[in-house]
Scaffold this active site. Structure first.
Site, short mmCIF file in Angstrom:
data_model
loop_
_atom_site.label_atom_id
_atom_site.label_comp_id
_atom_site.label_asym_id
_atom_site.label_seq_id
_atom_site.Cartn_x
_atom_site.Cartn_y
_atom_site.Cartn_z
N LYS A 19 0.84 -1.20 0.00
CA LYS A 19 0.00 0.00 0.00
C LYS A 19 0.88 1.26 0.00
O LYS A 19 2.10 1.18 0.24
CB LYS A 19 -0.92 -0.06 1.22
CG LYS A 19 -1.88 -1.26 1.18
CD LYS A 19 -2.83 -1.26 2.38
CE LYS A 19 -3.83 -2.39 2.31
NZ LYS A 19 -4.85 -2.31 3.37
N TYR A 59 -11.95 -2.47 -4.09
CA TYR A 59 -12.56 -2.59 -2.76
C TYR A 59 -14.09 -2.52 -2.81
O TYR A 59 -14.72 -2.15 -1.81
CB TYR A 59 -12.01 -1.50 -1.84
CG TYR A 59 -10.65 -1.84 -1.23
CD1 TYR A 59 -10.45 -3.02 -0.51
CD2 TYR A 59 -9.57 -0.97 -1.36
CE1 TYR A 59 -9.22 -3.33 0.05
CE2 TYR A 59 -8.32 -1.27 -0.80
CZ TYR A 59 -8.16 -2.45 -0.10
OH TYR A 59 -6.94 -2.76 0.47
N ARG A 95 -1.82 -14.62 3.65
CA ARG A 95 -2.52 -13.94 4.76
C ARG A 95 -1.81 -14.21 6.10
O ARG A 95 -1.79 -13.36 6.97
CB ARG A 95 -3.98 -14.41 4.85
CG ARG A 95 -4.80 -14.14 3.60
CD ARG A 95 -5.39 -12.77 3.54
NE ARG A 95 -6.38 -12.49 4.56
CZ ARG A 95 -7.13 -11.39 4.59
NH1 ARG A 95 -7.01 -10.47 3.63
NH2 ARG A 95 -8.00 -11.19 5.54
N ASN A 122 -2.08 -0.10 7.18
CA ASN A 122 -1.58 -1.45 7.48
C ASN A 122 -0.70 -2.07 6.37
O ASN A 122 -0.60 -3.28 6.24
CB ASN A 122 -2.72 -2.38 7.91
CG ASN A 122 -3.77 -2.58 6.85
OD1 ASN A 122 -3.66 -2.01 5.77
ND2 ASN A 122 -4.78 -3.38 7.15
N HIS A 125 -1.74 -5.44 1.27
CA HIS A 125 -2.99 -6.16 1.00
C HIS A 125 -2.68 -7.56 0.52
O HIS A 125 -1.70 -7.78 -0.21
CB HIS A 125 -3.79 -5.43 -0.09
CG HIS A 125 -4.86 -6.28 -0.72
ND1 HIS A 125 -6.11 -6.42 -0.14
CD2 HIS A 125 -4.86 -7.06 -1.83
CE1 HIS A 125 -6.84 -7.25 -0.91
NE2 HIS A 125 -6.10 -7.64 -1.92
N GLU A 136 -8.88 -10.29 -8.56
CA GLU A 136 -7.95 -9.18 -8.35
C GLU A 136 -6.79 -9.22 -9.34
O GLU A 136 -6.35 -8.19 -9.84
CB GLU A 136 -7.46 -9.19 -6.89
CG GLU A 136 -8.58 -8.84 -5.92
CD GLU A 136 -8.22 -9.02 -4.45
OE1 GLU A 136 -7.07 -9.39 -4.15
OE2 GLU A 136 -9.10 -8.78 -3.60
P1 ADP Z 1 -7.90 -7.13 4.80
O1 ADP Z 1 -7.10 -6.04 4.11
O2 ADP Z 1 -7.15 -7.74 5.95
O3 ADP Z 1 -8.43 -8.17 3.83
P2 ADP Z 1 -10.57 -5.93 4.89
O4 ADP Z 1 -10.84 -6.47 3.52
O5 ADP Z 1 -11.60 -6.14 5.95
O6 ADP Z 1 -9.17 -6.44 5.48
O7 ADP Z 1 -10.35 -4.35 4.80
C1 ADP Z 1 -9.63 -3.79 3.74
C2 ADP Z 1 -8.78 -2.68 4.27
O8 ADP Z 1 -9.64 -1.65 4.76
C3 ADP Z 1 -7.90 -3.03 5.46
O9 ADP Z 1 -6.71 -3.66 5.10
C4 ADP Z 1 -7.66 -1.66 6.06
O10 ADP Z 1 -6.67 -0.93 5.31
C5 ADP Z 1 -9.01 -0.98 5.85
N1 ADP Z 1 -9.85 -1.12 7.04
C6 ADP Z 1 -10.48 -2.22 7.50
N2 ADP Z 1 -11.15 -1.97 8.64
C7 ADP Z 1 -10.93 -0.66 8.91
C8 ADP Z 1 -11.34 0.24 9.95
N3 ADP Z 1 -12.11 -0.20 10.95
N4 ADP Z 1 -10.92 1.52 9.90
C9 ADP Z 1 -10.13 1.96 8.89
N5 ADP Z 1 -9.71 1.16 7.87
C10 ADP Z 1 -10.10 -0.12 7.89
#
Ligand code: ADP
Length: 158
Positions: A19, A59, A95, A122, A125, A136
């Site tokens: 990211k 997304y 993951r 974070n 992805h 994707e």
């Molecule tokens: P992952 O990336 O682990 O698959 P998700 O698909 O649930 O998780 O969410 C996509 C991305 O959205 C996360 O990696 C994070 O960057 C963001 N995200 C998820 N939950 C939150 C939250 N509560 N507040 C802000 N950003 C979030």
């Protein structure tokens, strides 16, 4: 014995994306190294500054979430490194390398556990299922990916 031109064995694929915060913080090499060291094979990589539309489609499943506008702003704030990695069980295994969505819940030793703090920053992805991985990969690499045989294949797989 495998030759340099042997046809690659078809294995699972996943979409991994460093990211904008991961790129800005100079974590590209660190993250790639973890996938390489595990034994996964890279099949595609490019640095791209994605459009809002492209990221919203990536997304799309999260479009009703409160954090969606902030997520799109964050994810289009700078270049990302889009990659395809290949290996047995690579979707789930990728993951595991990433850790939990929330860095505060990610174990030490994982990318998110070691390298970040905030769920909204974070760093990386990874696809969450084989079906979404293929979707994707098609979204980010419509041009296709490299087919090649790694010389270490027989040292990674029995
Ligand atoms: P992952 O990336 O682990 O698959 P998700 O698909 O649930 O998780 O969410 C996509 C991305 O959205 C996360 O990696 C994070 O960057 C963001 N995200 C998820 N939950 C939150 C939250 N509560 N507040 C802000 N950003 C979030």
């Amino acid at each position: 014995m495998a030759s340099a031109s042997a046809a690659p064995v078809a294995r699972e694929r996943t979409y991994i994306m460093i990211k904008p915060d991961g790129v800005q913080r100079g974590l590209v090499g660190e993250i790639i190294a973890r996938f390489e060291r595990k034994g996964y094979k890279m099949a595609a990589m490019k640095l791209v500054k994605p459009s809002t539309e492209h990221m919203e489609e990536h997304y799309a499943d999260l479009k009703d979430k409160k954090f969606f506008p902030g997520l799109i702003k964050y994810m289009t704030s700078g270049p990302v490194v889009a990659m395809v990695w290949v290996g047995d069980g690579v979707v789930a295994g990728g993951r595991v390398l990433l850790g939990a969505t929330k860095p505060s819940e990610s174990a030490p030793g994982t990318i998110r556990g070691d390298l970040c703090i905030d769920v909204g920053r974070n760093v990386c992805h990874g696809s969450d299922a084989v079906e979404s991985a293929e979707k994707e990969i098609a979204h980010w690499f419509p041009e296709g990916v490299a087919e090649w045989t790694s010389h270490s294949e027989s040292w990674v797989y029995e």
